[in-house]
Design a protein around this motif. Sequence first.
Motif, PDB file in Angstrom:
ATOM      1  N   ASN A 114       0.811  -1.225   0.000  1.00 36.84           N
ATOM      2  CA  ASN A 114       0.000   0.000   0.000  1.00 36.84           C
ATOM      3  C   ASN A 114       0.836   1.263   0.000  1.00 36.84           C
ATOM      4  OD1 ASN A 114      -2.452  -1.391  -0.015  1.00 36.84           O
ATOM      5  ND2 ASN A 114      -2.473  -1.596   2.225  1.00 36.84           N
ATOM      6  N   GLU A 115       1.976   1.228   0.645  1.00 40.24           N
ATOM      7  CA  GLU A 115       2.797   2.430   0.787  1.00 40.24           C
ATOM      8  C   GLU A 115       3.399   2.870  -0.548  1.00 40.24           C
ATOM      9  OE1 GLU A 115       6.799   3.936   3.224  1.00 40.24           O
ATOM     10  OE2 GLU A 115       5.805   2.057   3.756  1.00 40.24           O
ATOM     11  N   ASP A 116       3.843   1.913  -1.357  1.00 40.88           N
ATOM     12  CA  ASP A 116       4.547   2.250  -2.604  1.00 40.88           C
ATOM     13  C   ASP A 116       3.671   2.156  -3.845  1.00 40.88           C
ATOM     14  OD1 ASP A 116       7.054   2.725  -1.404  1.00 40.88           O
ATOM     15  OD2 ASP A 116       7.467   0.570  -1.324  1.00 40.88           O
ATOM     16  N   ARG A 117       2.410   1.726  -3.704  1.00 43.65           N
ATOM     17  CA  ARG A 117       1.583   1.480  -4.881  1.00 43.65           C
ATOM     18  C   ARG A 117       1.369   2.763  -5.686  1.00 43.65           C
ATOM     19  NH1 ARG A 117      -2.110  -1.147  -2.619  1.00 43.65           N
ATOM     20  NH2 ARG A 117      -1.345  -3.203  -3.227  1.00 43.65           N
ATOM     21  N   PRO A 118       1.600   2.704  -7.007  1.00 41.47           N
ATOM     22  CA  PRO A 118       1.407   3.891  -7.848  1.00 41.47           C
ATOM     23  C   PRO A 118      -0.065   4.144  -8.132  1.00 41.47           C
ATOM     24  CG  PRO A 118       2.050   2.028  -9.199  1.00 41.47           C
ATOM     25  CD  PRO A 118       2.087   1.542  -7.769  1.00 41.47           C
ATOM     26  N   ASN A 119      -0.351   5.325  -8.587  1.00 34.93           N
ATOM     27  CA  ASN A 119      -1.708   5.697  -8.984  1.00 34.93           C
ATOM     28  C   ASN A 119      -1.797   5.663 -10.501  1.00 34.93           C
ATOM     29  OD1 ASN A 119      -4.431   6.964  -8.555  1.00 34.93           O
ATOM     30  ND2 ASN A 119      -3.459   8.587  -9.777  1.00 34.93           N
ATOM     31  N   PHE A 120      -2.878   5.063 -11.006  1.00 34.99           N
ATOM     32  CA  PHE A 120      -3.050   4.971 -12.450  1.00 34.99           C
ATOM     33  C   PHE A 120      -4.090   5.973 -12.919  1.00 34.99           C
ATOM     34  CE2 PHE A 120      -5.077   2.596 -16.148  1.00 34.99           C
ATOM     35  CZ  PHE A 120      -4.162   3.095 -17.063  1.00 34.99           C
ATOM     36  N   ASP A 121      -3.677   6.885 -13.783  1.00 39.45           N
ATOM     37  CA  ASP A 121      -4.562   7.878 -14.393  1.00 39.45           C
ATOM     38  C   ASP A 121      -5.036   7.283 -15.726  1.00 39.45           C
ATOM     39  OD1 ASP A 121      -5.673   9.976 -15.862  1.00 39.45           O
ATOM     40  OD2 ASP A 121      -4.385  11.475 -14.929  1.00 39.45           O
ATOM     41  N   PRO A 130       4.449   7.296  -5.702  1.00 41.02           N
ATOM     42  CA  PRO A 130       4.547   8.330  -4.663  1.00 41.02           C
ATOM     43  C   PRO A 130       5.867   9.103  -4.706  1.00 41.02           C
ATOM     44  CG  PRO A 130       3.605   6.328  -3.741  1.00 41.02           C
ATOM     45  CD  PRO A 130       4.051   5.990  -5.130  1.00 41.02           C
ATOM     46  N   ASN A 131       6.951   8.461  -5.208  1.00 42.46           N
ATOM     47  CA  ASN A 131       8.242   9.161  -5.262  1.00 42.46           C
ATOM     48  C   ASN A 131       8.420   9.989  -6.529  1.00 42.46           C
ATOM     49  OD1 ASN A 131       8.706   7.292  -7.265  1.00 42.46           O
ATOM     50  ND2 ASN A 131      10.562   6.420  -6.344  1.00 42.46           N
ATOM     51  N   GLY A 132       7.393  10.062  -7.373  1.00 42.31           N
ATOM     52  CA  GLY A 132       7.458  10.881  -8.581  1.00 42.31           C
ATOM     53  C   GLY A 132       7.804  10.129  -9.846  1.00 42.31           C
ATOM     54  N   SER A 133       8.224   8.875  -9.754  1.00 45.71           N
ATOM     55  CA  SER A 133       8.514   8.091 -10.954  1.00 45.71           C
ATOM     56  C   SER A 133       7.231   7.913 -11.776  1.00 45.71           C
ATOM     57  CB  SER A 133       9.080   6.721 -10.591  1.00 45.71           C
ATOM     58  OG  SER A 133      10.364   6.845 -10.025  1.00 45.71           O
ATOM     59  N   MET A 134       7.400   7.805 -13.095  1.00 47.45           N
ATOM     60  CA  MET A 134       6.232   7.741 -13.966  1.00 47.45           C
ATOM     61  C   MET A 134       6.442   6.703 -15.066  1.00 47.45           C
ATOM     62  SD  MET A 134       4.846   8.774 -17.146  1.00 47.45           S
ATOM     63  CE  MET A 134       5.695  10.224 -17.765  1.00 47.45           C
TER      64      MET A 134
END
Length: 433
Positions: A114-121, A130-134
């Motif tokens: 949960n802490e590192d999971r990215p958000n999908f647009d 969360p760290n800005g990687s894309m």
Amino acid sequence: MSNSLSVEEFARRADAWGATLTREKIEFALYHWPSWARPAQLPPKGDWTNWLLIGGRGSGKTRAGAEWVKALALGKDWASPAKVSPIALVSETQAQARAVMLEGVSGLLAVHDNEDRPNFDRGRGELVWPNGSMARIFGAGEPDSLRGHQFAAAWCDELAKWPRAEAAWDMLQFGLRLGEHPRQLVTTTPRPIALLKRLRAEAGTVVTHMTTEENKDFLAPDFLARIVARYQGSVLGRQELLGEFVEDDPDALWRRADFDRGRLFDLPELGRIVVSVDPPVTSHERSDGCGIIVAGRAGERALVIEDLTLRPAPLLDWARRAVAAFHRHRADAIVAEVNQGGELVANLIAQVDAKVPVKQVRASRGKWLRAEPVAALYGRGLVSHFGALPELEDEMCAFGRDGIARGSPDRVDALVWAITELMLGREGTPRVR
């Protein structure tokens, strides 16, 4: 379901292994990929540009790709000394990329805590950590969608299925221009497309192979038993389960697609059945084998039932095998080439069982000329194979005007005599029932 476990399932398996683990240790192990990945699922050591991960269905390719991208985005030291961004995610279509690479059971959204999971647009097709990687998803069917973007890494899934593979690959290469060492991972079940063959031979490419069997602990219990029983040894099985490159020789008489297109797995009612024998001239350790093929006729079609070729082939051994096949299949006759063996062939079979009828045939034309009308029957869909006959099919697909590269085409010779007897007249014309 390849390499995907919940915390609860991991805990259950740990209990079965006799391990006592706290929930914190389980969660660490579950999300620390190097602690339980197979070696083939981890990035190769050394200075490579392309990692070509070739595997069968369900072998764990997708999980390996998702974990590698996750490690790059988060800067995990087993994959990269620092975080890598942006990353291209390319599949057959954007929808496929989303369904498999992102939202699938082994996709990127499933392998993070949960802490590192990215958000999908979904609107932008972008994955942001969360760290800005894309990362951004692309469909290979629209190569120009890659134009104008630039990346530090790429994950290409199922390259062998890309609809415009060459154009999409070229556009991606122009965009891989960020960072200290742009790299790309290709996860795919193999097909002999030109791009994949060229990529495999390129300097800077490291190739890793995986089979479906290697990932059996994470597959449905009956999957391997059911699928392997049906496809093991077939061209499709070798490609889709073993991850093998199975290629055609452009100069050969037969094409592998002809076999799989008409392959049968249930034996129909047959009319005439023959056991065809292409005997060796000699019987020493390095002599040619004895081609032994069982085939039958069902209506207007022929069916190759069994390949019993023997190598090496001591005289009485091949005769016993041919006679046993005659009785087991309730055949009508043994068809045997006698160009070089003369009466010896019939005499050997008679020593085993004098009641077995033997039809002696003599070759008046070369192997290629005899084989051409048989190959034409395959092309018309009039000859099928019963189950998998991999060694026969390999020899057929290597049979050119000069025979095969190594050894004698014993299996092909026996096959040609069998189908000729069942389907063709003396001059290679169709035999009317």
